[in-house]
Design a protein around this motif. Structure first.
Motif, mmCIF file in Angstrom:
data_model
loop_
_atom_site.group_PDB
_atom_site.id
_atom_site.type_symbol
_atom_site.label_atom_id
_atom_site.label_comp_id
_atom_site.label_asym_id
_atom_site.label_seq_id
_atom_site.Cartn_x
_atom_site.Cartn_y
_atom_site.Cartn_z
ATOM 1 N N TYR A 111 -5.294 3.057 -1.530
ATOM 2 C CA TYR A 111 -3.920 3.016 -2.031
ATOM 3 C C TYR A 111 -3.918 2.031 -3.188
ATOM 4 N N LYS A 112 -3.274 2.405 -4.289
ATOM 5 C CA LYS A 112 -3.254 1.544 -5.468
ATOM 6 C C LYS A 112 -1.826 1.388 -5.960
ATOM 7 N N VAL A 113 -1.422 0.155 -6.288
ATOM 8 C CA VAL A 113 -0.079 -0.087 -6.812
ATOM 9 C C VAL A 113 -0.170 -0.430 -8.295
ATOM 10 N N TYR A 114 0.855 -0.022 -9.022
ATOM 11 C CA TYR A 114 0.967 -0.368 -10.435
ATOM 12 C C TYR A 114 2.075 -1.421 -10.572
ATOM 13 N N THR A 142 8.601 -2.454 -0.028
ATOM 14 C CA THR A 142 8.553 -1.579 1.147
ATOM 15 C C THR A 142 9.257 -2.238 2.325
ATOM 16 N N TRP A 144 4.794 -1.270 -8.336
ATOM 17 C CA TRP A 144 5.349 -1.392 -6.987
ATOM 18 C C TRP A 144 4.685 -2.548 -6.245
ATOM 19 N N ARG A 145 5.425 -3.171 -5.311
ATOM 20 C CA ARG A 145 4.894 -4.267 -4.506
ATOM 21 C C ARG A 145 5.201 -4.013 -3.030
ATOM 22 N N LEU A 196 -4.373 -1.264 0.680
ATOM 23 C CA LEU A 196 -4.794 -1.850 -0.601
ATOM 24 C C LEU A 196 -6.178 -2.476 -0.485
ATOM 25 N N GLU A 232 0.409 -1.185 4.438
ATOM 26 C CA GLU A 232 0.282 -1.081 2.981
ATOM 27 C C GLU A 232 -0.727 -2.099 2.453
ATOM 28 N N GLY A 250 4.767 4.391 -9.589
ATOM 29 C CA GLY A 250 4.719 3.039 -9.027
ATOM 30 C C GLY A 250 3.469 2.762 -8.214
ATOM 31 N N TYR A 251 2.892 3.798 -7.646
ATOM 32 C CA TYR A 251 1.684 3.636 -6.826
ATOM 33 C C TYR A 251 0.937 4.954 -6.755
#
Length: 278
Positions: free
Chosen positions: A126-129, A136, A131-132, A121, A117, A62-63
């Motif tokens: 930190y990188k999200v795919y 969190t 996940w949002r 970003l 978070e 997810g991240y």
């Protein structure tokens, strides 16, 4: 030849700064609360966090964290996850529970991590795919209330809560130890000759969870047989996995890695005595 990464760099500093802040929070806990209660609840909260992290990060990616502390990307990302799931969030949750903080504190800390978070970003550490950050915000509140409820059950010595605390404590130590062994390239899981570390980290949590379960159910028993059963089960499982070409163990490091056969027995027995005789 690749240059060795500096421990302190623009990527690592935000992670390390947060670690220092949370360790300060932990020191406040140690000064004002019963230390045994702190460790039992903290390890339980880390165990909850590790279970949550397994499908989100290990299975479905997810991240990804980018603290740039370790050279190998998969270990570096997982180190960021350890910072998050074994330091930042569990320490905060333990603090909120043991100091009996109300919903306003929980919402405030959830918003704080949401903002962190978003900042990570923006800093590209930190990188999200899929996940949002909003997830969190929501799940942290649930997590904080789970911590409260679990501690209440522990306080009145509910059997199920004590068993879970025992299991989580054993699991946390074991999964962390397996991460170190893998980082040192002492052991590796995966099918076939060529496989990725991502495949390894899909398998090893299940491996650790099963062995932690065996150690937990046997450590409440007395007698030589129940002290021998966990390492014997461990050896049988390892031999089976080697025969199936899933587990790779370097012969040169065998004497180091073989210590795990006895280690889990003593770790789990120690936690059993600590939790049930509090």
């Amino acid at each position: 030849m690749r240059k060795r990464k500096k421990f302190f760099n623009k990527n690592s500093m935000p992670f390390l700064l947060l670690a220092v802040i949370h360790l300060g929070l932990f020191l406040i806990l140690l000064k004002r609360k019963n230390r045994k209660d702190i460790w039992i609840l903290l390890l339980s909260n880390i165990g909850f966090a590790y279970l949550f992290e397994y499908p989100i990060l290990n299975l479905f990616h997810g991240y990804k964290y980018k603290p740039s502390i370790l050279k190998e990307r998969v270990f570096d990302s997982l180190l960021g996850a350890i910072f998050s799931q074994a330091v930042y969030v569990p320490i905060t949750s333990t603090f909120l529970t043991l100091f009996n903080k109300n919903w306003k504190w929980k919402i405030s800390f959830s918003i704080f991590y949401y903002c962190i978070e978003k900042l990570f970003l923006r800093l590209n550490i930190y990188k999200v795919y899929w996940w949002r950050p909003i997830y969190t915000l929501v799940f942290l509140n649930v997590y904080f209330y789970i911590s409260d409820g679990f501690y209440k059950a522990l306080s009145i010595k509910k059997r199920w809560a004590m068993v879970m605390a025992h299991y989580f404590a054993t699991e946390v130590v074991w999964i962390t130890l397996m991460y170190i062994f893998a980082m040192k390239h002492y052991i590796r899981f995966g099918r076939g000759y060529f496989f990725s570390w991502y495949e390894h980290f899909k398998i090893i949590p299940l491996y650790s969870l099963i062995l932690s379960f065996i150690a937990t159910i046997t450590s409440s028993k007395t007698g030589v047989f129940y002290r021998i059963l966990p390492p014997l089960s461990h050896i049988i499982i390892d031999i089976a996995l080697v025969k199936m070409d899933i587990l790779k163990v370097k012969i040169k490091q065998f004497f180091v890695t073989s210590s795990r056969y006895l280690l889990m027995t003593f770790i789990s027995r120690f936690f059993y005595k600590t939790i049930y005789k509090r």
